[in-house]
Design a protein around this motif. Structure first.
Motif, PDB file in Angstrom:
ATOM      1  N   GLU A  64       8.994  17.037  -0.911  1.00 52.08           N
ATOM      2  CA  GLU A  64       8.151  18.227  -0.816  1.00 52.08           C
ATOM      3  C   GLU A  64       8.898  19.475  -1.276  1.00 52.08           C
ATOM      4  O   GLU A  64       8.447  20.584  -1.046  1.00 52.08           O
ATOM      5  N   THR A  65      10.029  19.288  -1.931  1.00 48.15           N
ATOM      6  CA  THR A  65      10.896  20.404  -2.292  1.00 48.15           C
ATOM      7  C   THR A  65      10.877  20.639  -3.796  1.00 48.15           C
ATOM      8  O   THR A  65      10.966  19.694  -4.580  1.00 48.15           O
ATOM      9  N   ASP A  66      10.783  21.894  -4.189  1.00 50.09           N
ATOM     10  CA  ASP A  66      10.819  22.272  -5.594  1.00 50.09           C
ATOM     11  C   ASP A  66      12.228  22.056  -6.140  1.00 50.09           C
ATOM     12  O   ASP A  66      13.216  22.299  -5.441  1.00 50.09           O
ATOM     13  N   VAL A  67      12.315  21.630  -7.373  1.00 48.83           N
ATOM     14  CA  VAL A  67      13.602  21.344  -8.009  1.00 48.83           C
ATOM     15  C   VAL A  67      14.544  22.552  -7.944  1.00 48.83           C
ATOM     16  O   VAL A  67      15.753  22.396  -7.795  1.00 48.83           O
ATOM     17  N   ALA A  68      14.007  23.760  -8.015  1.00 46.93           N
ATOM     18  CA  ALA A  68      14.830  24.974  -7.979  1.00 46.93           C
ATOM     19  C   ALA A  68      15.472  25.198  -6.615  1.00 46.93           C
ATOM     20  O   ALA A  68      16.446  25.943  -6.504  1.00 46.93           O
ATOM     21  N   GLN A  69      14.962  24.552  -5.584  1.00 49.43           N
ATOM     22  CA  GLN A  69      15.494  24.733  -4.243  1.00 49.43           C
ATOM     23  C   GLN A  69      16.495  23.647  -3.856  1.00 49.43           C
ATOM     24  O   GLN A  69      16.995  23.640  -2.740  1.00 49.43           O
ATOM     25  N   ILE A  70      16.781  22.728  -4.768  1.00 41.94           N
ATOM     26  CA  ILE A  70      17.693  21.626  -4.489  1.00 41.94           C
ATOM     27  C   ILE A  70      19.008  21.861  -5.232  1.00 41.94           C
ATOM     28  O   ILE A  70      18.998  22.166  -6.423  1.00 41.94           O
ATOM     29  N   SER A  71      20.105  21.710  -4.516  1.00 44.65           N
ATOM     30  CA  SER A  71      21.434  21.853  -5.124  1.00 44.65           C
ATOM     31  C   SER A  71      22.302  20.681  -4.679  1.00 44.65           C
ATOM     32  O   SER A  71      21.874  19.835  -3.891  1.00 44.65           O
ATOM     33  N   ALA A  72      23.520  20.654  -5.142  1.00 42.85           N
ATOM     34  CA  ALA A  72      24.451  19.582  -4.786  1.00 42.85           C
ATOM     35  C   ALA A  72      24.680  19.517  -3.281  1.00 42.85           C
ATOM     36  O   ALA A  72      24.924  18.442  -2.734  1.00 42.85           O
ATOM     37  N   ASP A  73      24.573  20.646  -2.605  1.00 42.96           N
ATOM     38  CA  ASP A  73      24.816  20.699  -1.163  1.00 42.96           C
ATOM     39  C   ASP A  73      23.589  20.390  -0.318  1.00 42.96           C
ATOM     40  O   ASP A  73      23.680  20.341   0.911  1.00 42.96           O
ATOM     41  N   THR A  74      22.444  20.189  -0.951  1.00 41.89           N
ATOM     42  CA  THR A  74      21.214  19.914  -0.212  1.00 41.89           C
ATOM     43  C   THR A  74      21.287  18.544   0.437  1.00 41.89           C
ATOM     44  O   THR A  74      21.609  17.553  -0.210  1.00 41.89           O
ATOM     45  N   ASN A  75      20.967  18.517   1.733  1.00 42.16           N
ATOM     46  CA  ASN A  75      20.914  17.250   2.456  1.00 42.16           C
ATOM     47  C   ASN A  75      19.581  16.588   2.145  1.00 42.16           C
ATOM     48  O   ASN A  75      18.534  17.241   2.165  1.00 42.16           O
ATOM     49  N   LEU A  76      19.615  15.313   1.865  1.00 43.13           N
ATOM     50  CA  LEU A  76      18.405  14.583   1.495  1.00 43.13           C
ATOM     51  C   LEU A  76      17.319  14.714   2.562  1.00 43.13           C
ATOM     52  O   LEU A  76      16.144  14.871   2.235  1.00 43.13           O
ATOM     53  N   THR A  77      17.691  14.689   3.819  1.00 39.79           N
ATOM     54  CA  THR A  77      16.695  14.790   4.888  1.00 39.79           C
ATOM     55  C   THR A  77      16.033  16.165   4.923  1.00 39.79           C
ATOM     56  O   THR A  77      14.918  16.293   5.423  1.00 39.79           O
ATOM     57  N   ASP A  78      16.684  17.186   4.377  1.00 37.36           N
ATOM     58  CA  ASP A  78      16.108  18.532   4.357  1.00 37.36           C
ATOM     59  C   ASP A  78      15.056  18.711   3.268  1.00 37.36           C
ATOM     60  O   ASP A  78      14.408  19.757   3.210  1.00 37.36           O
ATOM     61  N   THR A  79      14.874  17.730   2.419  1.00 38.81           N
ATOM     62  CA  THR A  79      13.896  17.843   1.336  1.00 38.81           C
ATOM     63  C   THR A  79      12.501  17.424   1.770  1.00 38.81           C
ATOM     64  O   THR A  79      11.548  17.583   1.013  1.00 38.81           O
ATOM     65  N   GLY A  80      12.380  16.862   2.960  1.00 37.96           N
ATOM     66  CA  GLY A  80      11.076  16.407   3.434  1.00 37.96           C
ATOM     67  C   GLY A  80      10.670  15.061   2.881  1.00 37.96           C
ATOM     68  O   GLY A  80       9.526  14.638   3.028  1.00 37.96           O
TER      69      GLY A  80
END
Length: 82
Positions: A18-34
């Motif tokens: 549910e996360t836009d590509v622009a809001q995802i970075s190397a530090d993004t936790n997979l569980t935080d993407t919904g």
């Protein structure tokens, strides 16, 4: 970490979450993407197909990747491709 590998992982995670590509970075936790369980399964299939790798089966995504962030997924892919 390969930038092109990281970018493709980010694109695939965004596709299945549910996360836009622009809001995802190397530090993004997979569980935080919904991302949900069906999305996780589809993500794994896409990663395996795109990178021509096999990710071992386990019961949940944390164990399957033995990680939690995009950077960790990239490291695993690069290790499996080596």
């Amino acid at each position: 970490m390969s930038e092109s590998t990281e970018q493709k992982v980010i694109e695939l995670v965004a596709k299945h979450s549910e996360t836009d590509v622009a809001q995802i970075s190397a530090d993004t936790n997979l569980t935080d993407t919904g991302i949900e369980s069906v999305g996780v399964a589809e993500l794994i299939f896409d990663l395996e197909e795109y990178f021509d790798i096999t990710i071992e089966d386990t019961d949940d995504i944390q164990n399957r990747f033995n990680l939690g962030t995009i950077a960790d997924i990239v490291k695993l892919i690069e290790k499996l491709r080596a």
